[in-house]
Design a protein around this motif. Structure first.
Motif, PDB file in Angstrom:
ATOM      1  N   LEU A  52      -8.729  -2.890   1.751  1.00 37.60           N
ATOM      2  CA  LEU A  52      -8.264  -2.368   3.035  1.00 37.60           C
ATOM      3  C   LEU A  52      -9.343  -2.477   4.109  1.00 37.60           C
ATOM      4  O   LEU A  52      -9.046  -2.741   5.281  1.00 37.60           O
ATOM      5  CB  LEU A  52      -7.828  -0.912   2.872  1.00 37.60           C
ATOM      6  CG  LEU A  52      -6.958  -0.325   3.994  1.00 37.60           C
ATOM      7  CD1 LEU A  52      -5.692  -1.148   4.176  1.00 37.60           C
ATOM      8  CD2 LEU A  52      -6.601   1.118   3.681  1.00 37.60           C
ATOM      9  N   CYS A 104      -8.442  -0.322  -3.851  1.00 34.83           N
ATOM     10  CA  CYS A 104      -7.674  -0.481  -2.618  1.00 34.83           C
ATOM     11  C   CYS A 104      -8.550  -0.364  -1.377  1.00 34.83           C
ATOM     12  O   CYS A 104      -8.335  -1.078  -0.392  1.00 34.83           O
ATOM     13  CB  CYS A 104      -6.552   0.558  -2.556  1.00 34.83           C
ATOM     14  SG  CYS A 104      -5.295   0.357  -3.820  1.00 34.83           S
ATOM     15  N   TYR A 141       0.815  -1.211   0.000  1.00 36.53           N
ATOM     16  CA  TYR A 141       0.000   0.000   0.000  1.00 36.53           C
ATOM     17  C   TYR A 141       0.852   1.266   0.000  1.00 36.53           C
ATOM     18  O   TYR A 141       0.442   2.289  -0.553  1.00 36.53           O
ATOM     19  CB  TYR A 141      -0.967  -0.008   1.183  1.00 36.53           C
ATOM     20  CG  TYR A 141      -2.245  -0.729   0.857  1.00 36.53           C
ATOM     21  CD1 TYR A 141      -3.144  -0.183  -0.052  1.00 36.53           C
ATOM     22  CD2 TYR A 141      -2.544  -1.964   1.409  1.00 36.53           C
ATOM     23  CE1 TYR A 141      -4.310  -0.844  -0.388  1.00 36.53           C
ATOM     24  CE2 TYR A 141      -3.709  -2.627   1.076  1.00 36.53           C
ATOM     25  CZ  TYR A 141      -4.582  -2.062   0.180  1.00 36.53           C
ATOM     26  OH  TYR A 141      -5.731  -2.724  -0.163  1.00 36.53           O
TER      27      TYR A 141
END
Length: 315
Positions: A249, A245, A222
């Motif tokens: 996450l 993402c 990340y």
């Protein structure tokens, strides 16, 4: 002396009693119905997601392959604990034999450990897709994806094979009542009349290692992804990268947060009530949330779902 030894060994194989969620509930019947509905939602949501991914060629990519693996793990994960708990409530039985307890423990450890590593593999896939898009088809081939997924399942099973035999071979000459709704390692270990401090230290180190490796991979991925996104010019590209993402996450925070509480915080932070609530979250609620996170926030999946529903209605 011989008789005492025989008794200790014998008690290790007698039945355990799962205290469960329903004894502490003022409305056990209502809670049973709610959990049953959540269980059906988890099975159907993950099954639909797997079918959509495998039925549409546009979703035959590494990212969706890993999502389908996550859904498969979640389906099995929730099936390890919930059906037994609901059946015991309906039948009025709360006993579980030592072999059944050991099998349940092994399966949830294997699936939980596999999911830890799978989330790290998904982070690597995201890193390659965003940071090296031109080399992505070469680096993330179907063979590589199969190798990564198989490695995740294997490493998860190592966790199960290490912790389950040790936990189940302790002499249990205290109360046979497990203050939980399934055979979780900490809940079973506290019933042992032997000194388990060394084992608890080893289990802590094992869990740190199981979490440290994936967390390091995810954090590194990340960090590099954020640096790449920052250098992106088109706003649309940034938006798509952030959307991809953020879904992953969210799942990482939900799953890893509960695991850290269960296996890494000192015993002074734990109570049977807190432990059960946290376990409900990661064994029952997380399998429901994962398909929602990856479908409702994903335009490709929602597009395929709408197309399939439209075809059904027309037919």
């Amino acid at each position: 002396m011989a008789n005492t030894t025989w008794t200790a060994n014998h008690t290790g194989w007698s039945d355990f009693i799962l205290m469960g969620l329903f004894r502490r509930s003022k409305h056990p019947a209502l809670l049973c119905v709610v959990i049953f509905v959540v269980f059906l939602m988890a099975l159907s949501g993950n099954a639909v997601l797997i079918l959509l991914i495998h039925s549409d060629a546009h979703l035959h990519t590494p990212m969706y392959f890993f999502i389908s693996q996550l859904s498969l793990m979640d389906m099995v994960y929730i099936s390890v604990t919930v059906p037994r708990m609901l059946l015991d409530q309906v039948m009025g039985v709360n006993k579980i034999s030592a072999p059944e307890c050991g099998m349940q423990m092994f399966l949830y450890l294997t699936l939980g450990g596999s999911e830890f590593f799978l989330l790290a593999a998904m982070a690597c896939d995201g890193y390659v897709a965003i940071c090296h898009p031109l080399r992505y088809p070469v680096l993330m081939t179907h063979r590589v994806c199969l190798f990564l997924a198989s490695g995740c399942w294997f490493l998860g099973s190592v966790d199960g094979f290490m912790l389950t035999p040790i936990t189940m071979t302790f002499p249990f000459c205290r109360s046979r009542e497990i203050p939980h709704f399934f055979c979780e390692v900490p809940a079973v270990t506290v019933l042992s009349c032997s000194d388990t401090s060394l084992y608890e230290t080893l289990m802590y180190l094992c869990c740190v290692l199981m979490l440290l490796i994936p967390v390091t991979v995810i954090s590194s991925s990340y960090l590099l992804i954020l640096l790449t996104i920052h250098r992106m010019n088109p706003a649309e590209g940034r938006k798509k990268a952030f959307a991809t993402c953020s879904s992953h996450l969210t799942v990482v925070i939900l799953f890893y947060g509960t695991a850290i509480y269960t296996y890494m915080l000192p015993s002074s932070y734990h109570t049977p009530e807190k432990d059960m609530m946290v376990s409900v979250f990661y064994t029952i609620l997380t399998p429901v949330l994962n398909p929602l996170i990856y479908s409702l926030r994903n335009k490709d999946v929602m597009g395929v779902l709408k197309k399939r529903l439209t075809v059904r209605i027309v037919l």
